[in-house]
Design a protein around this motif. Structure first.
Motif, PDB file in Angstrom:
ATOM      1  N   PHE A 151      -4.675  19.915 -19.858  1.00  0.00           N
ATOM      2  CA  PHE A 151      -4.726  18.742 -20.732  1.00  0.00           C
ATOM      3  C   PHE A 151      -3.394  17.988 -20.691  1.00  0.00           C
ATOM      4  O   PHE A 151      -3.372  16.752 -20.620  1.00  0.00           O
ATOM      5  CB  PHE A 151      -5.043  19.185 -22.159  1.00  0.00           C
ATOM      6  N   GLY A 152      -2.270  18.727 -20.717  1.00  0.00           N
ATOM      7  CA  GLY A 152      -0.962  18.086 -20.657  1.00  0.00           C
ATOM      8  C   GLY A 152      -0.758  17.316 -19.360  1.00  0.00           C
ATOM      9  O   GLY A 152      -0.252  16.193 -19.367  1.00  0.00           O
ATOM     10  N   GLY A 153      -1.168  17.913 -18.244  1.00  0.00           N
ATOM     11  CA  GLY A 153      -1.057  17.223 -16.962  1.00  0.00           C
ATOM     12  C   GLY A 153      -1.930  15.984 -16.908  1.00  0.00           C
ATOM     13  O   GLY A 153      -1.522  14.938 -16.384  1.00  0.00           O
ATOM     14  N   TRP A 154      -3.137  16.095 -17.445  1.00  0.00           N
ATOM     15  CA  TRP A 154      -4.066  14.951 -17.485  1.00  0.00           C
ATOM     16  C   TRP A 154      -3.491  13.821 -18.323  1.00  0.00           C
ATOM     17  O   TRP A 154      -3.585  12.645 -17.944  1.00  0.00           O
ATOM     18  CB  TRP A 154      -5.404  15.420 -18.040  1.00  0.00           C
ATOM     19  N   LEU A 155      -2.877  14.176 -19.460  1.00  0.00           N
ATOM     20  CA  LEU A 155      -2.269  13.152 -20.311  1.00  0.00           C
ATOM     21  C   LEU A 155      -1.151  12.414 -19.581  1.00  0.00           C
ATOM     22  O   LEU A 155      -0.998  11.197 -19.725  1.00  0.00           O
ATOM     23  CB  LEU A 155      -1.720  13.785 -21.590  1.00  0.00           C
ATOM     24  N   TYR A 156      -0.369  13.154 -18.806  1.00  0.00           N
ATOM     25  CA  TYR A 156       0.710  12.508 -18.061  1.00  0.00           C
ATOM     26  C   TYR A 156       0.147  11.452 -17.111  1.00  0.00           C
ATOM     27  O   TYR A 156       0.685  10.345 -17.005  1.00  0.00           O
ATOM     28  CB  TYR A 156       1.521  13.541 -17.288  1.00  0.00           C
ATOM     29  N   LEU A 157      -0.937  11.788 -16.426  1.00  0.00           N
ATOM     30  CA  LEU A 157      -1.554  10.817 -15.514  1.00  0.00           C
ATOM     31  C   LEU A 157      -2.058   9.593 -16.273  1.00  0.00           C
ATOM     32  O   LEU A 157      -1.935   8.456 -15.796  1.00  0.00           O
ATOM     33  CB  LEU A 157      -2.710  11.475 -14.762  1.00  0.00           C
ATOM     34  N   LYS A 158      -2.626   9.808 -17.450  1.00  0.00           N
ATOM     35  CA  LYS A 158      -3.147   8.699 -18.238  1.00  0.00           C
ATOM     36  C   LYS A 158      -2.027   7.802 -18.755  1.00  0.00           C
ATOM     37  O   LYS A 158      -2.188   6.580 -18.841  1.00  0.00           O
ATOM     38  CB  LYS A 158      -3.967   9.236 -19.420  1.00  0.00           C
ATOM     39  N   MET A 159      -0.884   8.408 -19.108  1.00  0.00           N
ATOM     40  CA  MET A 159       0.198   7.650 -19.719  1.00  0.00           C
ATOM     41  C   MET A 159       1.273   7.238 -18.727  1.00  0.00           C
ATOM     42  O   MET A 159       2.259   6.589 -19.098  1.00  0.00           O
ATOM     43  CB  MET A 159       0.804   8.470 -20.859  1.00  0.00           C
ATOM     44  N   PHE A 160       1.102   7.596 -17.476  1.00  0.00           N
ATOM     45  CA  PHE A 160       2.055   7.223 -16.440  1.00  0.00           C
ATOM     46  C   PHE A 160       2.127   5.705 -16.289  1.00  0.00           C
ATOM     47  O   PHE A 160       3.195   5.135 -16.042  1.00  0.00           O
ATOM     48  CB  PHE A 160       1.649   7.878 -15.123  1.00  0.00           C
ATOM     49  N   MET A 178       0.833  -1.203   0.000  1.00  0.00           N
ATOM     50  CA  MET A 178       0.000   0.000   0.000  1.00  0.00           C
ATOM     51  C   MET A 178       0.874   1.262   0.000  1.00  0.00           C
ATOM     52  O   MET A 178       0.615   2.216  -0.717  1.00  0.00           O
ATOM     53  CB  MET A 178      -0.921  -0.002   1.220  1.00  0.00           C
ATOM     54  N   ILE A 179       1.931   1.252   0.828  1.00  0.00           N
ATOM     55  CA  ILE A 179       2.827   2.418   0.894  1.00  0.00           C
ATOM     56  C   ILE A 179       3.505   2.642  -0.456  1.00  0.00           C
ATOM     57  O   ILE A 179       3.618   3.774  -0.934  1.00  0.00           O
ATOM     58  CB  ILE A 179       3.881   2.210   2.008  1.00  0.00           C
ATOM     59  N   LYS A 180       3.916   1.521  -1.096  1.00  0.00           N
ATOM     60  CA  LYS A 180       4.564   1.630  -2.394  1.00  0.00           C
ATOM     61  C   LYS A 180       3.604   2.193  -3.439  1.00  0.00           C
ATOM     62  O   LYS A 180       3.975   3.049  -4.249  1.00  0.00           O
ATOM     63  CB  LYS A 180       5.074   0.251  -2.836  1.00  0.00           C
ATOM     64  N   ASN A 181       2.354   1.717  -3.430  1.00  0.00           N
ATOM     65  CA  ASN A 181       1.363   2.212  -4.389  1.00  0.00           C
ATOM     66  C   ASN A 181       1.103   3.695  -4.199  1.00  0.00           C
ATOM     67  O   ASN A 181       0.972   4.445  -5.174  1.00  0.00           O
ATOM     68  CB  ASN A 181       0.055   1.431  -4.244  1.00  0.00           C
ATOM     69  N   HIS A 217       3.186   5.827  -2.997  1.00  0.00           N
ATOM     70  CA  HIS A 217       4.387   6.541  -3.448  1.00  0.00           C
ATOM     71  C   HIS A 217       4.376   6.697  -4.972  1.00  0.00           C
ATOM     72  O   HIS A 217       4.701   7.766  -5.500  1.00  0.00           O
ATOM     73  CB  HIS A 217       5.630   5.782  -3.005  1.00  0.00           C
ATOM     74  N   VAL A 218       3.978   5.625  -5.660  1.00  0.00           N
ATOM     75  CA  VAL A 218       3.919   5.662  -7.122  1.00  0.00           C
ATOM     76  C   VAL A 218       2.871   6.674  -7.585  1.00  0.00           C
ATOM     77  O   VAL A 218       3.108   7.452  -8.515  1.00  0.00           O
ATOM     78  CB  VAL A 218       3.604   4.261  -7.692  1.00  0.00           C
TER      79      VAL A 218
END
Length: 332
Positions: free
Chosen positions: A58-67, A1-4, A6-7
């Protein structure tokens, strides 16, 4: 859980940084460039600031989607296709509705592969070749896997599934350099002999039609992006000039030669001989589609002084900043 947790925190941090950098760059465009490049500013005074905010989000949202590696390849193709559709839609509006939708108010052939060749035709460096080189320096091969509105269709034609029929490296290199040399010589000839613009336009149109033909016939047939990896003059330069960039992609010693990565590579950059050497072929675009299918963690980005994971996330953020800015300002 802690690792998740952190990610997830790292993902949010990367998204915020991507958002802020995108917003900062587009703010400079909004303030410094005249006439305005941002379409919203052209249509409504002050509207450019709204476009800056929306693009940054939009750029920030894309980063979350492609992370997430597992989703990255799908999202890469989706947003790349979106970019191409938006580009050509604006081109159609510029032709049939109002020239405000064109970058300079004048119509040019929308063939990105001819951007470097145009330097020889005009005899001078213009904005697009300069942007082309800066993109290569800062993001390596991302031009050919995320930032070229023409390449999205080549990737789509290559398809997700099916047996990929590669091209021998020697054959590919011969075709690439021959095509590039022919284009450069033709461009120089057109300039030196003062050939009327109408003939230059016809030649450019023929080059574009030939590219489309390669996408439809060769890329679909071989299940590889043959236009981008073998024919396109810009793609040839990206493949070799990307080594001026600090980004690298490597196969580490955890590789078992299962060849799962080769089966998803649309750029024919991971044949067995390249995997045995520990690095992809020269036509690798750093797209990262192969990362999710490797069960052994054998594929990794590298950047000066960073761990492979940190390098991967920095490359993702850098590429998405470029992509979002291109989506906001790229027009003919």
């Amino acid at each position: 859980m802690i690792k998740n947790n952190h990610v997830k925190k790292e993902g949010v941090t990367g998204a915020v940084v991507t958002m802020l950098v995108t917003g900062a760059l587009l703010s400079l465009v909004q303030v410094m460039v005249r006439p305005p490049l941002l379409l919203a500013e052209r249509l409504l005074p002050g509207g450019g600031w709204l476009q800056v905010v929306l693009a940054a989000l939009f750029g920030g949202w894309l980063y979350l989607k492609m992370f997430d590696r597992a989703k990255r390849a799908v999202w890469r193709r989706r947003i790349w296709l979106l970019f191409s559709v938006v580009f050509f839609f604006q081109l159609a509006l510029g032709i049939f509705a109002d020239t405000v939708f064109l970058m300079s108010g004048k119509l040019h052939f929308p063939i990105p592969g001819l951007i470097p060749v145009g330097v020889f035709y005009r005899g001078e460096m213009s904005f697009m070749p300069f942007l082309f080189l800066i993109t290569i320096l800062l993001s390596g091969g991302a031009w050919c896997s995320q930032l070229c509105y023409f390449g999205a269709w080549d990737s789509l034609a290559a398809g997700k599934n099916g047996k990929r029929q590669g091209i021998k490296p020697g054959t590919r290199a011969g075709i690439r350099w021959t095509v590039l040399a022919v284009f450069i010589l033709v461009a120089l000839g057109l300039r030196l002999f003062h050939i009327p613009v109408i003939y230059a336009s016809l030649i450019a149109a023929f080059a574009g039609v030939a590219g489309v033909g390669i996408i439809v016939l060769v890329s679909r047939g071989r299940k590889i992006a043959a236009h981008c990896s073998t024919y396109c003059p810009a793609g040839t330069l990206v493949s070799y000039l990307k080594y001026i960039s600090p980004w690298r992609f490597r196969v580490n010693d955890r590789c078992t030669r299962c060849m799962a990565c080769a089966r998803v590579c649309r750029y024919d950059a991971l044949p067995r001989e390249s995997i045995l050497k520990g690095r992809p072929a020269v036509n690798c675009t750093l797209c990262g589609d192969c990362l999710a299918v490797c069960r052994h963690g054998a594929l990794e980005y590298r950047f000066w002084g960073l761990s492979p994971l940190a390098a991967e996330r920095l490359w993702l953020g850098t590429t998405l900043v470029f992509f979002t800015c291109f989506l906001s300002i790229a027009r003919v």
